[in-house]
Design an enzyme around this catalytic site. Structure first.
Site, PDB file in Angstrom:
ATOM      1  N   CYS A  12       1.004  -1.511  -0.467  1.00 17.35           N
ATOM      2  CA  CYS A  12      -0.217  -0.088  -0.041  1.00 17.35           C
ATOM      3  C   CYS A  12       1.394   1.442  -0.156  1.00 17.35           C
ATOM      4  O   CYS A  12       0.262   2.091  -0.479  1.00 17.35           O
ATOM      5  CB  CYS A  12      -0.922  -0.382   1.029  1.00 17.35           C
ATOM      6  N   GLY A  58      -8.962   0.361  -2.442  1.00 13.63           N
ATOM      7  CA  GLY A  58      -7.235  -0.123  -2.858  1.00 13.63           C
ATOM      8  C   GLY A  58      -7.084   0.531  -1.386  1.00 13.63           C
ATOM      9  O   GLY A  58      -8.099   0.969  -0.293  1.00 13.63           O
ATOM     10  N   CYS A  59      -5.400   1.305  -1.446  1.00 16.21           N
ATOM     11  CA  CYS A  59      -5.041   2.064   0.098  1.00 16.21           C
ATOM     12  C   CYS A  59      -6.116   2.621   0.464  1.00 16.21           C
ATOM     13  O   CYS A  59      -6.769   3.961  -0.215  1.00 16.21           O
ATOM     14  CB  CYS A  59      -3.598   2.298  -0.356  1.00 16.21           C
ATOM     15  N   PHE A  60      -5.898   2.420   1.961  1.00  9.89           N
ATOM     16  CA  PHE A  60      -7.084   3.584   2.334  1.00  9.89           C
ATOM     17  C   PHE A  60      -7.083   4.830   2.645  1.00  9.89           C
ATOM     18  O   PHE A  60      -7.376   5.850   2.974  1.00  9.89           O
ATOM     19  CB  PHE A  60      -7.681   3.400   4.074  1.00  9.89           C
ATOM     20  N   TRP A  61      -5.562   5.142   2.931  1.00 12.34           N
ATOM     21  CA  TRP A  61      -4.730   6.357   2.308  1.00 12.34           C
ATOM     22  C   TRP A  61      -5.304   6.992   1.098  1.00 12.34           C
ATOM     23  O   TRP A  61      -5.918   8.592   1.667  1.00 12.34           O
ATOM     24  CB  TRP A  61      -4.072   6.724   1.917  1.00 12.34           C
TER      25      TRP A  61
END
Length: 238
Positions: A12, A58-61
Site C-alpha cells: 500500500c 485500494g489503499c485507504f490513504w
C-alpha cells in the site's frame, strides 16, 4: 511488508518506492488511476440525520484523502472491514488472509451530500472499480473494491448504480465492486489517519493519491473543499 509504521514501503505504501519517483519523472501522465467522468445515479433514497457509508477502493490513504476534501463529509476514518476484530491489525490485514479490506468509514450529512453523490465520487475519481483485488501498484484481497452498506436503502442505490454504469458501458470492463451489508468497521492504527495531508510529498502519496484529490477538484468542483476534514483531533482506537 513493513514491520514499522514509519517504513510502510510495501503493497500500500511505496510499493514503487524510488522507482515511483523515477517513473513519475519520465511519464507523469501515468500517475494514479485515470478518473472517469460518469453520470450520477438514477436511483436515490431519502435520508435524514448524519449517516454512515463504508467504502473500500485500494489503499485507504487515498480514499480517506479524497473524502476529507469533500463537502458534506463529517468525518472519514481509515480502517478495516470484512474480517474479525481479532484480525483488524495492519500487519495481519496486509497478508491478504484476514477477509478484511482496507476501508474508510464516511459519516456524512445527507442535507449537504447524498449517498449517490458519494458513490459517484467513489467510482469516478477514488479508484478503478474494474480492477479485481488490486488497485494501481497494490494487489491482494485487502485492496478489493467493495461497498459495505449500512441499510437496505443503501444497498438498493449501490446495486442499481452499478447496473446503470455497466449498462452505459462507461468503463472498458465490467465493474467488479462487491456490495454487501456492513458487519463491523474497525479504525486503523493512528499513524494511518490523515496520511495524505500529513505526508503529501511521500512518493506513494504524490504519485498515486494527490492526483485523485486534484481530479475531485476538477470534476466535482461543487463538492470540493480546500481545507480537509481531519481525524487529527479525534482519538482513534481499534
Amino acid at each position: 511488508m513493513p514491520k514499522s509504521p514509519l517504513s510502510r514501503l510495501s503493497l500500500c505504501a511505496a510499493a514503487i518506492g524510488a522507482l515511483a519517483v523515477a517513473a513519475f519523472a519520465v511519464a507523469p501522465s501515468l500517475a494514479a488511476e485515470d478518473a472517469v467522468v460518469i453520470p450520477p445515479p438514477a436511483a436515490s433514497a431519502p435520508e435524514t440525520g448524519i449517516k454512515t457509508a463504508v467504502l473500500a477502493g485500494g489503499c485507504f490513504w487515498g480514499v480517506q484523502g479524497v473524502f476529507q476534501h469533500t463537502a458534506g463529509i463529517v468525518s472519514a476514518v481509515s480502517g478495516y472491514s470484512g474480517g474479525s476484530k481479532a484480525n483488524a491489525d495492519y500487519e495481519k490485514v496486509s497478508t491478504g488472509t484476514t477477509g478484511h479490506a482496507e476501508s474508510v468509514e464516511i459519516k456524512y450529512d445527507p442535507q449537504k451530500i447524498s449517498y449517490g453523490k458519494i458513490l459517484q465520487i467513489f467510482f469516478s475519481v477514488v479508484h478503478d472499480p474494474t480492477q479485481l483485488n488490486r488497485q494501481g501498484p497494490d494487489s491482494g484481497t485487502q485492496y478489493r473494491s467493495a461497498i459495505f452498506t449500512t441499510s437496505e436503502e443503501q444497498k438498493k442505490v449501490a446495486d442499481a448504480y452499478i447496473a446503470q454504469l455497466n449498462a452505459a458501458k462507461v468503463y472498458k470492463k465490467p465493474i467488479v465492486t462487491k456490495v454487501g451489508a456492513l458487519e463491523a468497521f474497525y479504525p486503523a492504527e493512528g499513524y494511518h489517519q490523515d496520511y495524505l495531508t500529513l505526508h503529501p510529498n511521500q512518493p506513494y502519496i504524490a504519485y498515486n493519491d494527490i492526483p485523485k484529490v486534484e481530479n475531485l477538484k476538477k470534476i466535482f468542483a461543487e463538492s470540493y473543499i480546500e481545507k480537509p476534514t481531519l481525524v487529527s483531533s479525534t482519538k482513534v482506537t481499534n
